[in-house]
Design a protein around this motif. Sequence first.
Motif, mmCIF file in Angstrom:
data_model
loop_
_atom_site.group_PDB
_atom_site.id
_atom_site.type_symbol
_atom_site.label_atom_id
_atom_site.label_comp_id
_atom_site.label_asym_id
_atom_site.label_seq_id
_atom_site.Cartn_x
_atom_site.Cartn_y
_atom_site.Cartn_z
ATOM 1 N N VAL A 160 0.961 -1.284 -0.044
ATOM 2 C CA VAL A 160 0.177 0.160 0.131
ATOM 3 C C VAL A 160 0.795 1.367 0.074
ATOM 4 C CG1 VAL A 160 -2.089 -1.090 1.287
ATOM 5 C CG2 VAL A 160 -0.281 0.011 2.635
ATOM 6 N N TRP A 161 0.401 2.091 -0.763
ATOM 7 C CA TRP A 161 1.148 3.660 -0.928
ATOM 8 C C TRP A 161 0.196 4.405 -0.498
ATOM 9 C CZ3 TRP A 161 5.918 3.646 -3.652
ATOM 10 C CH2 TRP A 161 6.380 2.187 -4.031
ATOM 11 N N ASP A 163 -1.945 8.193 -0.521
ATOM 12 C CA ASP A 163 -2.162 9.064 -1.447
ATOM 13 C C ASP A 163 -3.494 9.712 -0.871
ATOM 14 O OD1 ASP A 163 -2.589 10.231 -3.810
ATOM 15 O OD2 ASP A 163 -3.623 8.686 -4.770
ATOM 16 N N GLY A 166 -5.291 12.142 -3.412
ATOM 17 C CA GLY A 166 -5.889 11.305 -4.493
ATOM 18 C C GLY A 166 -5.106 11.902 -5.903
ATOM 19 N N ALA A 170 -2.048 8.120 -10.539
ATOM 20 C CA ALA A 170 -3.193 8.145 -11.661
ATOM 21 C C ALA A 170 -2.649 8.188 -13.082
ATOM 22 C CB ALA A 170 -4.072 9.145 -11.410
ATOM 23 N N GLU A 188 -9.672 5.403 -11.730
ATOM 24 C CA GLU A 188 -9.933 4.749 -10.143
ATOM 25 C C GLU A 188 -9.037 4.754 -9.212
ATOM 26 O OE1 GLU A 188 -11.690 2.366 -13.523
ATOM 27 O OE2 GLU A 188 -9.781 3.085 -13.002
ATOM 28 N N LEU A 189 -8.005 5.573 -9.639
ATOM 29 C CA LEU A 189 -6.773 6.088 -8.632
ATOM 30 C C LEU A 189 -6.822 7.539 -8.518
ATOM 31 C CD1 LEU A 189 -3.747 3.983 -10.381
ATOM 32 C CD2 LEU A 189 -5.299 3.532 -8.359
ATOM 33 N N LYS A 195 -3.198 3.225 -2.121
ATOM 34 C CA LYS A 195 -3.249 2.534 -3.429
ATOM 35 C C LYS A 195 -2.472 1.290 -3.466
ATOM 36 C CE LYS A 195 -5.830 6.041 -5.105
ATOM 37 N NZ LYS A 195 -5.694 6.839 -4.142
ATOM 38 N N GLN A 200 6.040 2.372 -8.190
ATOM 39 C CA GLN A 200 5.049 3.235 -8.894
ATOM 40 C C GLN A 200 5.663 3.429 -10.491
ATOM 41 O OE1 GLN A 200 7.590 3.382 -6.432
ATOM 42 N NE2 GLN A 200 8.549 5.450 -6.482
ATOM 43 N N GLN A 209 -7.171 -2.044 -7.140
ATOM 44 C CA GLN A 209 -6.302 -0.982 -7.404
ATOM 45 C C GLN A 209 -6.245 -0.110 -6.126
ATOM 46 O OE1 GLN A 209 -8.075 0.817 -11.176
ATOM 47 N NE2 GLN A 209 -6.235 0.458 -11.964
ATOM 48 N N THR A 210 -7.108 -0.177 -5.235
ATOM 49 C CA THR A 210 -7.104 0.244 -3.828
ATOM 50 C C THR A 210 -7.092 -0.266 -2.556
ATOM 51 O OG1 THR A 210 -9.597 0.845 -3.539
ATOM 52 C CG2 THR A 210 -8.451 2.604 -4.945
#
Length: 450
Positions: A160-161, A163, A166, A170, A188-189, A195, A200, A209-210
């Motif tokens: 997990v990263w 964000d 948001g 993306a 979706e990002l 995320k 990356q 994706q999340t």
Amino acid sequence: MLRTICFRHILAAGCVLAFSGAAARAVNRPCAGDCDGHGEVTIAELMTGVDLAVGSGGADSCRAVDVDGNGAVVVYELLRAVRYALDGCPPPAYPRDDELRLNQIQVLGTHNSYHIRADQQILDAIAALSRPIEETLEYDHPPLLEQFDHQGIRQIELDVWADPDGGLFASPAGLQLITGDPNIRIPELEAPGFKVLHVQDIDFQTVCQTFVECLQQVKAWSDAHPAHVPIMIEVEAKDDRLPDIPPYHFVTPIPIGTAELDGIDAEIRSVLPPEKLITPDDVRGTHATLAEAVATDGWPTLGASRGRLIFCLDNEGKRQAYLNGHPSLQGRVMFTPAPANAPDSAFRKLNDPVGDFAAIQAAVAAGQVVRTRADADTHEARENNTVPRDMALASGAQWVSTDYPVPDPDFGTDYKVEIPNGTPARCNPLSAPAECTSLDIENPAFLIDP
């Protein structure tokens, strides 16, 4: 009298179904409608269920009738209670559930369970810089539900990263490369929240994706299969930077500290209610430390653990930040990869089953739970090297992680990892009692409630 009550208060059609005598598949869950837990459903308890269904009773008056635990009692739940009133409560499918414990199992896990192999154009670009690095990325996994259903996976790993605003991830450089569009974005990002991806910009394709999306998928499967052994989710909190390779500029990730780790806990709790979780507080109980609890009272029984999830933090380097303000993980969701003598020591991450073999066995003997890896960076699968796999299984580690629950045909080997005689889990080869069988741990016939 019972038939009259059914007709008047539960629905005539429902009583006909209940009288059909259809055999109930037995699982170790409370007998629907058995409010006091005495092993039978009485007329008074049926009436309590009806009161709950029409909204005239308190939710705490009979939790056993709310089979799916969603806070509402509906017709099918009343019908099941009627069936058990007529035919008796089902016998337990797992008669050893009150004696076997969470640490007495061994199950198969997947490494980077979300990972989809990158587009070949991206892999070729990486190979031009470093073929060995590119080779480590040549693996992928099917959707999480398929892993649970068809590969017997009971432990997953999610990277997990952070964000919080948001959109940080993306518009990956790799996607710009393969599309030729410098402005392309993944909708979706765009929303705030953690995320899930491997690296990356270059290794970003995932089955979910999340973090929240991944957890929702796991919860949906778990809710539909309430008798599963506890699923462990290992969370790696990532913030590694990549040097830019002109003309591409790689995202600078947000450093993950205590505040971000708080955010991980919050996202877990936003999807999973307390009754779905096995937390450090649950294991510690009244003991001063987790280490003391594990060494004395041990882990919860399988009966208390079925249908639940346990989270473990992957990062040794983030452990102290996660402990800040939470001594011995008080109030935390995840267990930490702690040294053997630390107050928060209950979970050990010992990824080298060859070099760590003795340490794994010692940890298991001490009542701790261990995650190890059967393979890494595609090497074992390419070379058909089964030594780490076999030692991982023999070590007694509760969670044996792999990238290959099925062979990769591109490698030309038959390398794969599976739990010997597992269904899909088995009794731990070190810590389980001799009379334990794989069907005591998880029986596919009982994964779904009747």
